[in-house]
Enzyme design. Structure first.
Site: not given
Ligand SMILES: *Cc1c(COP(=O)(O)O)cnc(C)c1O
Length: 340
Positions: A79-81, A83
């Site tokens: 759930q990386s921002n 990325a």
């Protein structure tokens, strides 16, 4: 040489309109009955719902372009921002994206993962990445993304490996610049900005701000609320980032020590990306008083810290607290079960 002259030496591409707003959160301030709280709205930056990685990417992607990259490779959480914003920047610049995501592939795509899918990123899920390997990725040694890059090179591509979180010296420049921006806004509003509070992950944002605030000769105290680590050595890492970024800027008259850096570890909860009750409560308080949406991984935990510190009288009634809204709201959709 002025700080903005020093910054202008580094290639930078325009990816968002700046400055981001600095807004008085009147209802929240009244509700908490403590200091005046202001929001620095870096959640309103561009790149597929924005966030603090956008400023870093203005410098990082300029570097990628200079190296003629045609594909960006990075490692991140599912759930990386980081990325998502990297993918958006890469697409805007006409590049491909390979995301190496830590964890197992979820059955349902939501939040940032869904957005990354929509942007056509190649998604590779890897389970069981150790802290040691992750630290090496942050340090730019790239044990995992380096292998992917090698594979792409063999196919004739020109990959650019962007370190986890964008925590490179180049990335930090984005927040050195943000400090200059803030100085202007603070003097425009005539506020004292006694504190600048933010969620701290890799620490790159805090390092850039701490250095920028110092070089801009502001008296604002920068306070990072850790959302991943439970204890030191974050201060050592951040002071080291400050010193190396200063050196890159050609500034040598100021050495940061760990004691110059303020990180608070009381609001992490069980760990990175695990929501806390206080963080969820903070999201609701801000949503209901200001109509502004925080997130369960970063800004909600940081705001839980602000609320607690107001309650404990750490911030005084006559002080001004600037809360850097680092973004991340897209993750809420992946946390719907925790939030209701
Ligand atoms: C990445 C991120 C942070 C932390 O930034 P660092 O520079 O890694 O410390 C804070 N908030 C949000 C929403 C983020 O995506």
């Amino acid at each position: 040489m002025s700080l903005s002259d020093r910054l202008s030496v580094f290639p930078r591409i325009h990816l968002t309109s700046l400055p981001t707003p600095l807004e008085y959160a009147r209802n929240l301030s009244d509700f908490l009955g403590g200091p005046r709280i202001f929001f620095k709205r870096d959640d309103l930056t561009a790149l597929a719902f924005g966030g603090n990685k956008t400023r870093k990417l203005e410098f990082i992607m300029a570097d990628a372009l200079q190296r003629n990259a045609d594909v960006v490779v990075t490692l991140a959480g599912v759930q990386s921002n980081w990325a998502r914003q990297t993918a958006s920047a890469a697409r805007r610049l006409g590049m491909d994206v390979v995301l190496v995501l830590e964890g197992t592939e979820p059955e349902h795509y939501q939040g940032n993962l869904l957005l990354n899918y929509l942007m056509g990123c190649e998604l590779r899920f890897i389970d069981g990445i150790t802290q040691e390997v992750e630290d090496k990725e942050i340090a730019g040694e790239c044990p995992i993304t380096g292998e992917v890059a090698e594979e792409l090179r063999k196919k004739g591509k020109t990959p650019y490996t962007a370190p986890l979180g964008g925590a490179t010296l180049l990335g930090n420049l984005g927040y050195v610049n943000a400090a200059l921006e803030l100085r202007q806004q603070v003097s425009g509003l005539g506020i004292s900005a006694d504190y600048l509070v933010l969620a701290t992950g890799t620490g790159g944002t805090q390092a850039g701000l701490a250095l920028g605030i110092e070089l801009a000769q502001m008296k604002t105290r920068v306070m990072g609320l850790s959302i991943s680590r439970h204890s030191r050595p974050k201060e050592e890492e951040i002071s080291d980032l400050c010193n190396r970024t200063a050196e890159m800027l050609g500034v040598r008259n100021r050495q940061f020590r760990a004691d110059d850096i303020n990180v608070i570890y009381d609001y992490v909860g069980q760990g990175y990306a695990i929501a806390t009750d206080e963080g969820i409560e903070a999201i609701k308080v801000v949503a209901r008083t200001e109509g502004v949406i925080l997130d369960p991984v970063y800004s909600g935990k940081a705001m839980a810290g602000v609320i607690d510190l107001v309650g404990r009288g750490v911030f005084k009634k006559d002080e001004d607290v600037v809360f850097l809204h680092t973004g991340g709201a897209a993750a809420n959709f992946a946390y719907a079960e925790d939030l209701r």
